[in-house]
Design a protein around this motif. Structure first.
Motif, PDB file in Angstrom:
ATOM      1  N   THR A 130    -132.064  12.036  10.598  1.00 32.65           N
ATOM      2  CA  THR A 130    -132.667  10.714  10.777  1.00 32.65           C
ATOM      3  C   THR A 130    -132.668   9.938   9.469  1.00 32.65           C
ATOM      4  O   THR A 130    -132.544   8.703   9.472  1.00 32.65           O
ATOM      5  CB  THR A 130    -134.090  10.847  11.340  1.00 32.65           C
ATOM      6  OG1 THR A 130    -134.056  11.657  12.508  1.00 32.65           O
ATOM      7  CG2 THR A 130    -134.668   9.484  11.700  1.00 32.65           C
ATOM      8  N   GLY A 131    -132.801  10.636   8.335  1.00 34.52           N
ATOM      9  CA  GLY A 131    -132.627   9.963   7.049  1.00 34.52           C
ATOM     10  C   GLY A 131    -131.256   9.333   6.952  1.00 34.52           C
ATOM     11  O   GLY A 131    -131.098   8.175   6.534  1.00 34.52           O
ATOM     12  N   LEU A 132    -130.208  10.076   7.358  1.00 35.84           N
ATOM     13  CA  LEU A 132    -128.850   9.537   7.357  1.00 35.84           C
ATOM     14  C   LEU A 132    -128.711   8.370   8.331  1.00 35.84           C
ATOM     15  O   LEU A 132    -128.075   7.349   8.005  1.00 35.84           O
ATOM     16  CB  LEU A 132    -127.863  10.655   7.720  1.00 35.84           C
ATOM     17  CG  LEU A 132    -126.387  10.273   7.813  1.00 35.84           C
ATOM     18  CD1 LEU A 132    -125.882   9.718   6.493  1.00 35.84           C
ATOM     19  CD2 LEU A 132    -125.551  11.479   8.240  1.00 35.84           C
ATOM     20  N   LEU A 133    -129.311   8.482   9.515  1.00 36.86           N
ATOM     21  CA  LEU A 133    -129.234   7.398  10.489  1.00 36.86           C
ATOM     22  C   LEU A 133    -129.858   6.107   9.956  1.00 36.86           C
ATOM     23  O   LEU A 133    -129.319   5.015  10.171  1.00 36.86           O
ATOM     24  CB  LEU A 133    -129.929   7.814  11.793  1.00 36.86           C
ATOM     25  CG  LEU A 133    -129.106   8.648  12.776  1.00 36.86           C
ATOM     26  CD1 LEU A 133    -129.987   9.171  13.903  1.00 36.86           C
ATOM     27  CD2 LEU A 133    -127.953   7.815  13.351  1.00 36.86           C
ATOM     28  N   PHE A 134    -130.998   6.224   9.272  1.00 33.92           N
ATOM     29  CA  PHE A 134    -131.620   5.012   8.727  1.00 33.92           C
ATOM     30  C   PHE A 134    -130.809   4.432   7.571  1.00 33.92           C
ATOM     31  O   PHE A 134    -130.748   3.204   7.404  1.00 33.92           O
ATOM     32  CB  PHE A 134    -133.056   5.302   8.296  1.00 33.92           C
ATOM     33  CG  PHE A 134    -134.050   5.181   9.411  1.00 33.92           C
ATOM     34  CD1 PHE A 134    -134.266   3.963  10.045  1.00 33.92           C
ATOM     35  CD2 PHE A 134    -134.769   6.273   9.856  1.00 33.92           C
ATOM     36  CE1 PHE A 134    -135.177   3.840  11.088  1.00 33.92           C
ATOM     37  CE2 PHE A 134    -135.687   6.174  10.888  1.00 33.92           C
ATOM     38  CZ  PHE A 134    -135.882   4.950  11.512  1.00 33.92           C
ATOM     39  N   PHE A 135    -130.194   5.277   6.761  1.00 32.08           N
ATOM     40  CA  PHE A 135    -129.270   4.767   5.745  1.00 32.08           C
ATOM     41  C   PHE A 135    -128.145   3.969   6.401  1.00 32.08           C
ATOM     42  O   PHE A 135    -127.786   2.868   5.951  1.00 32.08           O
ATOM     43  CB  PHE A 135    -128.664   5.929   4.953  1.00 32.08           C
ATOM     44  CG  PHE A 135    -129.429   6.300   3.701  1.00 32.08           C
ATOM     45  CD1 PHE A 135    -129.838   5.332   2.791  1.00 32.08           C
ATOM     46  CD2 PHE A 135    -129.702   7.630   3.422  1.00 32.08           C
ATOM     47  CE1 PHE A 135    -130.528   5.688   1.639  1.00 32.08           C
ATOM     48  CE2 PHE A 135    -130.395   7.993   2.276  1.00 32.08           C
ATOM     49  CZ  PHE A 135    -130.808   7.016   1.377  1.00 32.08           C
ATOM     50  N   LEU A 136    -127.568   4.522   7.459  1.00 32.12           N
ATOM     51  CA  LEU A 136    -126.449   3.869   8.140  1.00 32.12           C
ATOM     52  C   LEU A 136    -126.893   2.587   8.840  1.00 32.12           C
ATOM     53  O   LEU A 136    -126.177   1.580   8.821  1.00 32.12           O
ATOM     54  CB  LEU A 136    -125.828   4.836   9.143  1.00 32.12           C
ATOM     55  CG  LEU A 136    -125.128   6.058   8.527  1.00 32.12           C
ATOM     56  CD1 LEU A 136    -124.836   7.106   9.597  1.00 32.12           C
ATOM     57  CD2 LEU A 136    -123.856   5.646   7.820  1.00 32.12           C
ATOM     58  N   ALA A 137    -128.090   2.622   9.455  1.00 35.32           N
ATOM     59  CA  ALA A 137    -128.601   1.407  10.098  1.00 35.32           C
ATOM     60  C   ALA A 137    -128.813   0.306   9.069  1.00 35.32           C
ATOM     61  O   ALA A 137    -128.527  -0.872   9.331  1.00 35.32           O
ATOM     62  CB  ALA A 137    -129.905   1.721  10.831  1.00 35.32           C
ATOM     63  N   GLY A 138    -129.316   0.678   7.890  1.00 37.97           N
ATOM     64  CA  GLY A 138    -129.482  -0.307   6.820  1.00 37.97           C
ATOM     65  C   GLY A 138    -128.153  -0.871   6.361  1.00 37.97           C
ATOM     66  O   GLY A 138    -128.034  -2.079   6.088  1.00 37.97           O
ATOM     67  N   ALA A 139    -127.127  -0.014   6.279  1.00 39.95           N
ATOM     68  CA  ALA A 139    -125.804  -0.481   5.868  1.00 39.95           C
ATOM     69  C   ALA A 139    -125.216  -1.447   6.892  1.00 39.95           C
ATOM     70  O   ALA A 139    -124.611  -2.469   6.533  1.00 39.95           O
ATOM     71  CB  ALA A 139    -124.875   0.715   5.678  1.00 39.95           C
ATOM     72  N   VAL A 140    -125.381  -1.134   8.169  1.00 43.85           N
ATOM     73  CA  VAL A 140    -124.895  -2.029   9.224  1.00 43.85           C
ATOM     74  C   VAL A 140    -125.608  -3.377   9.149  1.00 43.85           C
ATOM     75  O   VAL A 140    -124.984  -4.443   9.252  1.00 43.85           O
ATOM     76  CB  VAL A 140    -125.084  -1.374  10.609  1.00 43.85           C
ATOM     77  CG1 VAL A 140    -124.820  -2.386  11.732  1.00 43.85           C
ATOM     78  CG2 VAL A 140    -124.165  -0.165  10.762  1.00 43.85           C
ATOM     79  N   LYS A 141    -126.923  -3.333   8.940  1.00 40.79           N
ATOM     80  CA  LYS A 141    -127.687  -4.582   8.858  1.00 40.79           C
ATOM     81  C   LYS A 141    -127.279  -5.400   7.639  1.00 40.79           C
ATOM     82  O   LYS A 141    -127.189  -6.634   7.706  1.00 40.79           O
ATOM     83  CB  LYS A 141    -129.182  -4.263   8.810  1.00 40.79           C
ATOM     84  CG  LYS A 141    -130.071  -5.500   8.884  1.00 40.79           C
ATOM     85  CD  LYS A 141    -131.533  -5.127   9.008  1.00 40.79           C
ATOM     86  CE  LYS A 141    -132.393  -6.378   9.142  1.00 40.79           C
ATOM     87  NZ  LYS A 141    -133.835  -6.054   9.295  1.00 40.79           N
ATOM     88  N   ASP A 142    -127.017  -4.738   6.511  1.00 45.40           N
ATOM     89  CA  ASP A 142    -126.573  -5.449   5.316  1.00 45.40           C
ATOM     90  C   ASP A 142    -125.232  -6.137   5.543  1.00 45.40           C
ATOM     91  O   ASP A 142    -125.004  -7.256   5.063  1.00 45.40           O
ATOM     92  CB  ASP A 142    -126.437  -4.473   4.147  1.00 45.40           C
ATOM     93  CG  ASP A 142    -127.789  -4.001   3.633  1.00 45.40           C
ATOM     94  OD1 ASP A 142    -128.788  -4.715   3.861  1.00 45.40           O
ATOM     95  OD2 ASP A 142    -127.844  -2.923   3.012  1.00 45.40           O
ATOM     96  N   ARG A 143    -124.339  -5.492   6.280  1.00 45.07           N
ATOM     97  CA  ARG A 143    -122.996  -6.043   6.469  1.00 45.07           C
ATOM     98  C   ARG A 143    -122.959  -7.160   7.493  1.00 45.07           C
ATOM     99  O   ARG A 143    -122.223  -8.135   7.341  1.00 45.07           O
ATOM    100  CB  ARG A 143    -122.035  -4.925   6.895  1.00 45.07           C
ATOM    101  CG  ARG A 143    -121.627  -4.013   5.743  1.00 45.07           C
ATOM    102  CD  ARG A 143    -121.115  -2.686   6.268  1.00 45.07           C
ATOM    103  NE  ARG A 143    -120.539  -1.857   5.220  1.00 45.07           N
ATOM    104  CZ  ARG A 143    -121.245  -1.171   4.325  1.00 45.07           C
ATOM    105  NH1 ARG A 143    -122.565  -1.242   4.334  1.00 45.07           N
ATOM    106  NH2 ARG A 143    -120.643  -0.438   3.402  1.00 45.07           N
ATOM    107  N   TYR A 144    -123.761  -7.035   8.543  1.00 48.08           N
ATOM    108  CA  TYR A 144    -123.657  -7.990   9.648  1.00 48.08           C
ATOM    109  C   TYR A 144    -124.878  -8.883   9.805  1.00 48.08           C
ATOM    110  O   TYR A 144    -124.941  -9.683  10.731  1.00 48.08           O
ATOM    111  CB  TYR A 144    -123.354  -7.234  10.954  1.00 48.08           C
ATOM    112  CG  TYR A 144    -122.065  -6.463  10.855  1.00 48.08           C
ATOM    113  CD1 TYR A 144    -120.841  -7.117  10.934  1.00 48.08           C
ATOM    114  CD2 TYR A 144    -122.069  -5.097  10.620  1.00 48.08           C
ATOM    115  CE1 TYR A 144    -119.653  -6.428  10.798  1.00 48.08           C
ATOM    116  CE2 TYR A 144    -120.879  -4.391  10.486  1.00 48.08           C
ATOM    117  CZ  TYR A 144    -119.674  -5.066  10.572  1.00 48.08           C
ATOM    118  OH  TYR A 144    -118.501  -4.373  10.422  1.00 48.08           O
ATOM    119  N   GLY A 145    -125.834  -8.717   8.911  1.00 48.22           N
ATOM    120  CA  GLY A 145    -126.963  -9.639   8.894  1.00 48.22           C
ATOM    121  C   GLY A 145    -127.996  -9.413   9.973  1.00 48.22           C
ATOM    122  O   GLY A 145    -128.947 -10.171  10.093  1.00 48.22           O
ATOM    123  N   THR A 146    -127.836  -8.370  10.777  1.00 49.26           N
ATOM    124  CA  THR A 146    -128.775  -8.115  11.857  1.00 49.26           C
ATOM    125  C   THR A 146    -128.678  -6.655  12.286  1.00 49.26           C
ATOM    126  O   THR A 146    -127.654  -5.999  12.069  1.00 49.26           O
ATOM    127  CB  THR A 146    -128.471  -9.019  13.071  1.00 49.26           C
ATOM    128  OG1 THR A 146    -129.449  -8.786  14.095  1.00 49.26           O
ATOM    129  CG2 THR A 146    -127.095  -8.736  13.631  1.00 49.26           C
TER     130      THR A 146
END
Length: 530
Positions: free
Chosen positions: A360-376
């Motif tokens: 889940t730590g990895l999932l939240f890192f990845l979710a943050g990366a997706v949000k940074d790239r696509y703004g949402t």
């Protein structure tokens, strides 16, 4: 070694004070902000290195024995002692905390959080680390309570000052306020239970109380204490229906805040059940075990259904919110394993604890990366015609996201599998005195939860990773129009690779972790007798 454990706990506090001081001119780099972020990486890296040295020096032949102990009188009138030590139960959580905090500091150095001064951010991160490490290392009930409370204020400010307001009713301040109110109220009730045990037993020493195995406490005292302590721990875990603070806190928190909240802070609640409730008040635990198991499986089903609702098209679900609800289900498996009061179930719970922290730590890192790239992080936007389509736009990022998702659903060969399987085995044959038909019913319901978990995670992977990217591939948050979307940056590889490697290692070689926890669990359930 005892001094090394004390240094590991106190070191982040010293680093937090130093972070608030002006940086020497030669260490500023491009500016004071960069210097203090580098300071955070240095301190957390040193703590991680010290924790690894402690783990290497740990006597793996006797993991049930408390090691690296310190026992100093603190408040003689109340027999409160500064008693520290680690065994096979606490050592993996200590290493997980040090690792995740270092990875968060490293990530923040290259991707500074948006908000007030980085000095305050780094100081709060280090205080949070110190409190979490202390929770897993102290062996006195009152010290445990102080360490348990120490993490609340740093996390409150990380959410309220560095978080975001998208997808949260009332904004990040409301989410932070809900977090601290829930956890503080739960902690007040927990303190009453801890005092009840200490006063009636004549000591607050957790080792002595575990060895006594409840023989010095009447059944009524044990039942009352378990009810009070269990409520406080259940809020932090979080157990359904005391979970409602979690989705808002995760949605509003910055990326590193979500990683630490899911990766280590939730583990403080389940650790308290194993370290305090199970060995110190076994009769009281046996009374409430069926109720705990019932709430656990309700959380498994509820969390999965909530994720399915968020994942469906048109629901306007937030990716971080969905991962937060998935934690309710995963921590339900941990609570079910503890409720069985068997070595198999408790070992499964401890394994699931570590696996959840990694995945889940990895999932939240990845979710943050997706949000940074696509703004949402809105799933409908990410799955739209101009959405993420990670396999086409950022294949390595998409592949990592799919890996984390299948690890989270419990694919055999990855870390998420063993904890859930052992938990179900424990529920099949619970401890003596517990209803076998009831626990087998709970096992069947939890097994349905694993199917629902697979369903919503595969839906999320399909919606976020698949699809055809538009011809004009644009990443509005990071890049100018017409520039191809960024895949994985070098600092992201550095921050995420350890989690990927450990997820695979724990899945393929579970004996590494079970060899540590099993002897300690056997001793704990036997009343401290080797």
């Amino acid at each position: 070694m005892q001094f090394l454990l004390a240094l590991i706990i106190v070191g982040p506090l010293i680093g937090a004070v130093a972070a608030l001081l002006p940086a020497p001119p030669g260490l500023r780099g491009t500016g004071p902000d960069q210097a203090v972020l580098r300071h955070g990486v240095t301190v957390t890296g040193a703590i991680l290195a010290a924790t690894v040295v402690l783990a290497l020096g740990f006597d793996h032949g006797h993991p049930s024995r408390m090691q690296a102990t310190t026992d100093i009188s603190w408040i003689a009138a109340l027999d409160v002692r500064i008693h520290l030590g680690i065994d096979g139960i606490s050592l993996p959580l200590l290493v997980l905390t040090a690792l995740l905090t270092f990875l968060c500091a490293l990530y923040s150095y290259y991707k500074p959080p948006t908000g007030p001064s980085p000095k305050a951010f780094v100081a709060l991160l280090l205080v949070l680390e110190s409190g979490t490490l202390a929770t897993f290392a102290v062996l006195d009930l009152l010290l445990f309570f102080l360490a348990f409370e120490m993490v609340l204020i740093p996390m409150y400010f990380l959410i309220a000052r560095w978080g975001g307001s998208e997808g949260v009713a009332g904004g990040r301040e409301a989410a932070a306020l809900k977090f601290i109110l829930y956890t503080l109220l739960g902690s007040v009730v927990m303190l009453l239970g801890l005092l009840l045990i200490g006063i009636n037993a004549g000591t607050f020493d957790m080792v002595a109380l575990a060895t006594d195995n409840g023989s010095g406490l009447s059944t009524s005292v044990q039942v009352t204490a378990v009810l009070a302590i269990g409520l406080g721990l259940a809020v932090k875990t979080p157990m359904w229906p005391l979970h409602s603070w979690l989705p808002d806190a995760h949605t509003a928190a910055p990326t590193v805040g979500s990683v630490l909240l899911a990766g280590v802070l939730l583990k403080m609640g389940t650790y308290g059940f194993v370290r305090i409730v199970l060995p110190i008040a076994p009769d009281g635990m046996r009374t409430f075990a069926p109720c705990l198991a019932a709430f656990a499986v309700a959380g498994i089903i509820y969390g999965s259904l909530a994720c399915l609702a968020l994942a469906r098209q048109g629901a306007g679900g937030d990716l971080k919110r969905l991962i937060a609800y998935s934690s309710v289900g995963h921590m339900g498996f941990v609570l079910l394993g503890i409720a069985t009061m068997t070595p198999t179930g408790v070992n499964g719970a401890l394994f699931a604890n570590i696996a959840h922290g990694l995945i889940t730590g990895l999932l939240f890192f990845l979710a943050g990366a997706v949000k940074d790239r696509y703004g949402t992080a809105d799933l409908d936007t990410l799955a739209g015609a101009t959405g993420a389509a990670l396999y086409g736009r950022a294949p390595r990022l998409g592949g990592l996201f799919a890996f984390a998702a299948v690890a989270s659903l419990g694919l055999p060969g990855l870390a998420g599998f063993w904890g859930e399987m052992l938990t179900l085995f424990g529920a099949f044959d619970p401890a003596e005195g517990l209803s076998r038909p009831a626990f087998r019913t709970f096992m069947a319901i939890a097994a349905v939860g694993t199917l629902l978990t697979a369903a919503y995670l595969l839906v999320v992977v399909r919606r976020v990773c698949m699809g055809v990217p538009p011809k004009e591939d644009v990443t509005p948050k990071e890049q100018d129009p017409g520039v191809p979307a960024a895949d994985i940056h070098g600092y992201e590889i550095a921050a995420w690779s350890p989690l990927v490697v450990l997820t695979v290692v724990a899945g393929l070689w579970p004996a590494v972790l079970l060899g540590l926890t099993d002897p300690a669990v056997q001793k704990l359930l036997a009343g401290g007798k080797s």
